[in-house]
Write an enzyme that holds these catalytic residues in place. Sequence first.
Site, PDB file in Angstrom:
ATOM      1  N   SER A 195     141.159 114.468 135.303  1.00 50.83           N
ATOM      2  CA  SER A 195     141.190 113.403 134.298  1.00 50.83           C
ATOM      3  C   SER A 195     142.323 112.409 134.594  1.00 50.83           C
ATOM      4  O   SER A 195     142.350 111.804 135.650  1.00 50.83           O
ATOM      5  CB  SER A 195     141.290 114.009 132.903  1.00 50.83           C
ATOM      6  N   ASP A 210     134.251 114.737 132.274  1.00 49.87           N
ATOM      7  CA  ASP A 210     135.662 115.090 132.398  1.00 49.87           C
ATOM      8  C   ASP A 210     135.880 116.505 132.945  1.00 49.87           C
ATOM      9  O   ASP A 210     135.338 117.482 132.430  1.00 49.87           O
ATOM     10  CB  ASP A 210     136.312 114.980 131.018  1.00 49.87           C
TER      11      ASP A 210
END
Length: 732
Positions: free
Chosen positions: A57, A204
């Site tokens: 991320s 993610d």
Amino acid sequence: MKIFLIFVLVITSLVAKERPKIALVLSGGGARGGAHVGVLKVLEEKKIPIDLIVGTSMGALVGGLYASGKTPQEIDILLTTTDWKKYIRTDFNRADTPMRKKEIEYMYQGRLGLGVNAEDEVVLPTGVLRRQPMLFKFLNETQYAENIKNFDDFGIPFRAVATNIKNGERVILKSGSLAKAIYASASIPGGFQPINIDGVDLVDGGVSDNIPISVAKEMGADIIIAVDVSENFDEDLDVNSYLVVMGQLVNILMRKNANKSIAKLEKNDILLTPDLKGFSGLDADKYVEIIQKGVDIARASYEGKLKQLSLSDREYAKYQKKHRVLSVQYPPVIDEIKIDNPTYLGNKSILDRLHICVGKKLDEKQLRADLLHLYNMMIFDSIDYKVQNIDGKNILVITTKPSWDNHGEIRFSLGIEDDFKGHSAYSIKLGYTMFGINKYGGEWKNDFEIGRNKLAKTEFFQPLDSMQRYYLKPSALYEERLDYFPIKNYVSNLSGNRELELQRYGASMACGMHVTTNYEFEVGISTYSDNVKIDSFNIDRDFDARPIYISFKADDLDNLNFPNTGLKSKIIWTKEMKDFGSDYDYEQIYMELEKPLSFSTHNFTLYAKYGNTYKNNAMAMAGTFMLGGLFNLSGYAPYSLSNENMILGVLKYRYQLKDGGFFGTLNAPVYAGFSMEVGDAWGKNYTLTYDKARKSATLYLAADTLLGPFYLAYGATADGEQSAYLYLGEKF
């Protein structure tokens, strides 16, 4: 002697201790990941080498930029100077969307709707945040590295971690586009739309492995420096919205798998946990403070295990020479352009919007700007590009993917008004628009409304060229509405307004030109049959209407109801005459202007409108303007001022009490403000001056909600009139 030297070299090689391979593992955590930059600054300051980087991320963003050649100072500038709300957005860039799309927004306040996909299925969007603006931002920031397809070839080998949305498995990205790898690793599920890489839909990486320590070990790391910026989930959370639920769910998933990863650290490994109490993953406006927290934890931890990893000046200079290499990209000359486009918009329409020329060097910045303009047409889920060298020719391939609502959209809205004096009204609207009737982007739009007014309308929008610059627009409608007219113009000893019920059906034909996405010129003619009822005078009469009109509209406001930038204006000239078969005989001009100016959380908006019926030989309902109601001389009741001529000037001020953040209207920004209004409506043989004009002022609270604007307001006039208002959705 020779044997002795060989013996010495062998002994030296056996005794010499090879430097351990150091891996930097950077976790996800949204804006909290800015602390990674602070840690990198201290590692460089203390001459601690990094031999490989693994990030998830925000860790993938910082780690990918650093591994590919950017310095911590450059990443710091990127994070702290970028207005991230331009790229993290729930909507399209309104200033760049076509006027046709803006006209739908005028009618359907709020953001409630469904889509019809390419298989004609009713669907919801796959994410609330748009992919293309953020992806193109990452492409701009990593353009220097886009020719490097193997992440092992960066100055520092790099891995990004994402999650397969279909099975939840961890996906390790080690090649391809760095920008796409960063986006995939950072696309919060339920927030950003997923991205497809090599046939896999990715979101993610924090969902599957927020601190990917095992990946670093698999790459051969001897010592790991792990930086954990992930949030703890709140067990006492007040669950009061979709966003809170989604945020808590993501935090739970990330925190639990982060704890499992941390348990894999060994005695020589180092865990840095910056003190980020009070900072959330959405605090992109606090990067300066967050980066400093990374500096603080790294310096505070240096005297422990970190100090043992520092190199001498000579050794670190040697390390930097090898690892701090920023590649240079030379733009290719484009020999051919190919379009892979399964959407209804013709390939020529795409090519005509590009400023890239065959035989010229590729300007990727201009190309991305062109593709983003295309994306804001609201037709595409994504627009991608790549340059392929085939048989010595550089071929620019542009690939599009249909949007989730590529075949149509279903919109609905609710409007409620109440002045706390017995006047209340509601409106429920439902609309269906079918897209892609033909290659030029023809649309069939159908609208229905019940409530204070009733409407059934069907309209066909047909562009006449690939740029959709010229168009035809036939339509048919049936409507019932309430209007008011000044009885004094017809019965001298009476005053006030009388209610008029109008029932109308008929058809129209318009032709027009979109000068750009923000300007529209249109002419049209209609034929209607009207039935007019005025109960107070027992009037029930039929009329034929044959209006012709010319209009010019401009609109590049960034937000329809609470604008900060741009301008909106229109001019409409209307005429009816008996020579055209009309029972009405009048000529009229209407003008409107709205211009906002914003300073941080403060906004001033100037609004003005003017209507003049300079020829009227018909009943008043044929050419009447109305004032009264919220921001239309608010102290006077709605529709209480009606006549053939009208002028209004409004200066509105609003202060932002609560920011909607990256989620925009999903998080309902809240405002407080006031307005000052001056104007009036008047009839024939009357000269309006400023002294005679009516004055009013308003205090209000407002919110930009999913259903449209919400207002709670109080208005008072200079002559003692007062009104209070509650509005949700459109103002009638």
